[in-house]
Design a protein around this motif. Structure first.
Motif, PDB file in Angstrom:
ATOM      1  N   TRP A   1      -9.262  -3.951  -1.943  1.00 15.84           N
ATOM      2  CA  TRP A   1      -7.928  -3.955  -1.353  1.00 15.84           C
ATOM      3  C   TRP A   1      -7.604  -2.588  -0.741  1.00 15.84           C
ATOM      4  N   LEU A   2      -7.897  -1.518  -1.475  1.00 12.93           N
ATOM      5  CA  LEU A   2      -7.625  -0.174  -0.966  1.00 12.93           C
ATOM      6  C   LEU A   2      -8.405   0.096   0.316  1.00 12.93           C
ATOM      7  N   ARG A   3      -9.677  -0.294   0.343  1.00 10.61           N
ATOM      8  CA  ARG A   3     -10.493  -0.095   1.550  1.00 10.61           C
ATOM      9  C   ARG A   3      -9.930  -0.901   2.726  1.00 10.61           C
ATOM     10  N   GLU A   4      -9.508  -2.139   2.455  1.00 17.12           N
ATOM     11  CA  GLU A   4      -8.899  -2.962   3.510  1.00 17.12           C
ATOM     12  C   GLU A   4      -7.654  -2.298   4.081  1.00 17.12           C
ATOM     13  N   LYS A   5      -6.977  -1.527   3.264  1.00 16.47           N
ATOM     14  CA  LYS A   5      -5.751  -0.845   3.685  1.00 16.47           C
ATOM     15  C   LYS A   5      -6.039   0.543   4.264  1.00 16.47           C
ATOM     16  N   GLY A   6      -7.316   0.854   4.466  1.00 14.87           N
ATOM     17  CA  GLY A   6      -7.699   2.111   5.102  1.00 14.87           C
ATOM     18  C   GLY A   6      -7.816   3.304   4.175  1.00 14.87           C
ATOM     19  N   GLN A   7      -7.878   3.066   2.876  1.00 16.83           N
ATOM     20  CA  GLN A   7      -7.990   4.160   1.904  1.00 16.83           C
ATOM     21  C   GLN A   7      -9.433   4.314   1.446  1.00 16.83           C
ATOM     22  N   GLU A   8      -9.885   5.540   1.313  1.00 12.25           N
ATOM     23  CA  GLU A   8     -11.211   5.781   0.738  1.00 12.25           C
ATOM     24  C   GLU A   8     -11.168   5.423  -0.733  1.00 12.25           C
ATOM     25  N   CYS A   9     -12.234   4.877  -1.239  1.00  7.96           N
ATOM     26  CA  CYS A   9     -12.269   4.500  -2.647  1.00  7.96           C
ATOM     27  C   CYS A   9     -13.714   4.567  -3.140  1.00  7.96           C
ATOM     28  N   PRO A  10     -14.278   5.772  -3.257  1.00  9.24           N
ATOM     29  CA  PRO A  10     -15.673   5.896  -3.682  1.00  9.24           C
ATOM     30  C   PRO A  10     -15.838   5.602  -5.175  1.00  9.24           C
ATOM     31  N   GLU A  11     -16.992   5.107  -5.532  1.00  8.21           N
ATOM     32  CA  GLU A  11     -17.361   4.917  -6.934  1.00  8.21           C
ATOM     33  C   GLU A  11     -17.880   6.266  -7.419  1.00  8.21           C
TER      34      GLU A  11
ATOM     35  N   GLY B   1     -18.712  -2.815 -17.107  1.00  5.08           N
ATOM     36  CA  GLY B   1     -18.838  -3.597 -15.878  1.00  5.08           C
ATOM     37  C   GLY B   1     -19.718  -4.816 -16.031  1.00  5.08           C
ATOM     38  N   HIS B   2     -20.521  -4.840 -17.064  1.00  2.00           N
ATOM     39  CA  HIS B   2     -21.393  -5.991 -17.317  1.00  2.00           C
ATOM     40  C   HIS B   2     -20.814  -6.813 -18.462  1.00  2.00           C
ATOM     41  N   ASN B   3     -19.528  -7.031 -18.426  1.00  2.00           N
ATOM     42  CA  ASN B   3     -18.873  -7.791 -19.485  1.00  2.00           C
ATOM     43  C   ASN B   3     -19.256  -9.264 -19.402  1.00  2.00           C
ATOM     44  N   LYS B   4     -18.689 -10.042 -20.275  1.00  2.00           N
ATOM     45  CA  LYS B   4     -19.051 -11.458 -20.327  1.00  2.00           C
ATOM     46  C   LYS B   4     -18.687 -12.204 -19.049  1.00  2.00           C
ATOM     47  N   LYS B   5     -17.722 -11.696 -18.299  1.00  2.00           N
ATOM     48  CA  LYS B   5     -17.351 -12.333 -17.045  1.00  2.00           C
ATOM     49  C   LYS B   5     -18.266 -11.902 -15.910  1.00  2.00           C
ATOM     50  N   GLY B   6     -18.788 -10.678 -15.990  1.00  2.00           N
ATOM     51  CA  GLY B   6     -19.638 -10.151 -14.934  1.00  2.00           C
ATOM     52  C   GLY B   6     -18.870  -9.541 -13.772  1.00  2.00           C
ATOM     53  N   TRP B   7     -17.552  -9.356 -13.911  1.00  2.00           N
ATOM     54  CA  TRP B   7     -16.755  -8.741 -12.859  1.00  2.00           C
ATOM     55  C   TRP B   7     -15.575  -8.003 -13.480  1.00  2.00           C
ATOM     56  N   CYS B   8     -14.941  -7.159 -12.678  1.00  2.00           N
ATOM     57  CA  CYS B   8     -13.843  -6.332 -13.170  1.00  2.00           C
ATOM     58  C   CYS B   8     -12.774  -6.216 -12.083  1.00  2.00           C
ATOM     59  N   HIS B   9     -11.526  -6.076 -12.479  1.00  2.00           N
ATOM     60  CA  HIS B   9     -10.428  -5.971 -11.520  1.00  2.00           C
ATOM     61  C   HIS B   9     -10.525  -4.722 -10.648  1.00  2.00           C
ATOM     62  N   ARG B  10     -11.217  -3.715 -11.102  1.00  2.00           N
ATOM     63  CA  ARG B  10     -11.346  -2.490 -10.307  1.00  2.00           C
ATOM     64  C   ARG B  10     -12.026  -2.750  -8.975  1.00  2.00           C
ATOM     65  N   ALA B  11     -13.020  -3.648  -8.972  1.00  2.00           N
ATOM     66  CA  ALA B  11     -13.695  -3.979  -7.716  1.00  2.00           C
ATOM     67  C   ALA B  11     -12.710  -4.618  -6.738  1.00  2.00           C
TER      68      ALA B  11
ATOM     69  N   ILE C   1       0.831  -1.203   0.000  1.00  2.00           N
ATOM     70  CA  ILE C   1       0.000   0.000   0.000  1.00  2.00           C
ATOM     71  C   ILE C   1       0.871   1.260   0.000  1.00  2.00           C
ATOM     72  N   GLU C   2       2.016   1.204   0.644  1.00  2.00           N
ATOM     73  CA  GLU C   2       2.890   2.378   0.699  1.00  2.00           C
ATOM     74  C   GLU C   2       3.407   2.752  -0.695  1.00  2.00           C
ATOM     75  N   ARG C   3       3.889   1.770  -1.435  1.00  2.00           N
ATOM     76  CA  ARG C   3       4.383   2.041  -2.785  1.00  2.00           C
ATOM     77  C   ARG C   3       3.237   2.422  -3.717  1.00  2.00           C
ATOM     78  N   PHE C   4       2.096   1.783  -3.546  1.00  2.00           N
ATOM     79  CA  PHE C   4       0.926   2.095  -4.373  1.00  2.00           C
ATOM     80  C   PHE C   4       0.520   3.559  -4.185  1.00  2.00           C
ATOM     81  N   MET C   5       0.388   3.976  -2.939  1.00  2.00           N
ATOM     82  CA  MET C   5      -0.033   5.348  -2.654  1.00  2.00           C
ATOM     83  C   MET C   5       1.029   6.351  -3.087  1.00  2.00           C
ATOM     84  N   ALA C   6       2.309   5.981  -2.979  1.00  2.00           N
ATOM     85  CA  ALA C   6       3.384   6.869  -3.439  1.00  2.00           C
ATOM     86  C   ALA C   6       3.312   7.063  -4.949  1.00  2.00           C
ATOM     87  N   ALA C   7       2.990   5.998  -5.682  1.00  2.00           N
ATOM     88  CA  ALA C   7       2.855   6.110  -7.146  1.00  2.00           C
ATOM     89  C   ALA C   7       1.672   7.002  -7.506  1.00  2.00           C
ATOM     90  N   ALA C   8       0.556   6.845  -6.797  1.00  2.00           N
ATOM     91  CA  ALA C   8      -0.618   7.699  -7.043  1.00  2.00           C
ATOM     92  C   ALA C   8      -0.289   9.157  -6.709  1.00  2.00           C
TER      93      ALA C   8
END
Length: 139
Positions: free
Chosen positions: A98-108, A83-93, A54-61
């Motif tokens: 992950w970001l929320r688990e690490k204490g970061q806000e991540c609103p849609e 978001g309604h692709n053939k798989k029905g899911w996306c890596h963004r979710a 999370i530290e490197r991720f946030m530093a890159a952002a």
């Protein structure tokens, strides 16, 4: 809404109605596991994020925001798949979880405002060129 940043393996295959402010490969899945089933994809995506930390991720952002002279700006991670692709899911979710688990806000976020300066406009008419797609893919 913030600085639009690509969180994808490659560039979008269509012309955007706004200018991207950067790319964040740390937030993108690896090409070699993109066609896996959900459980394996999720496991591999989370493993990649844990390796990044999370530290490197946030530093890159933060570096992206700083390059734009907006150190307090929100960095908006984009994916260009419906978001309604053939798989029905996306890596963004998975990224958002992950970001929320690490204490970061991540609103849609919703659509860009029509007066957003990130939109490209026709110099003669002022019309958005092309019209922005519905950005329910943002978070």
């Amino acid at each position: 809404m913030g600085i639009p940043v690509r969180a994808t393996v490659g560039a979008p295959r269509f012309r955007l109605g706004y200018v991207l402010g950067g790319a964040m490969p740390e937030a993108a899945p690896e090409r070699w596991f993109m066609n896996r089933e959900y459980d394996e994809f999720r496991r591999r995506m989370r493993h990649k994020l844990h390796q990044v930390t999370i530290e490197r991720f946030m530093a890159a952002a933060q570096a992206i925001a700083d390059r734009h002279g907006k150190s307090d700006a929100r960095v908006v991670f984009l994916c260009f798949e419906n978001g309604h692709n053939k798989k029905g899911w996306c890596h963004r979710a998975m990224l958002a979880e992950w970001l929320r688990e690490k204490g970061q806000e991540c609103p849609e976020l919703g659509s860009l405002s029509p007066d957003d300066p990130a939109l490209r406009r026709d110099p003669e008419t002022g019309e958005v060129d092309p019209p922005p797609f519905e950005q329910d893919e943002l978070f």
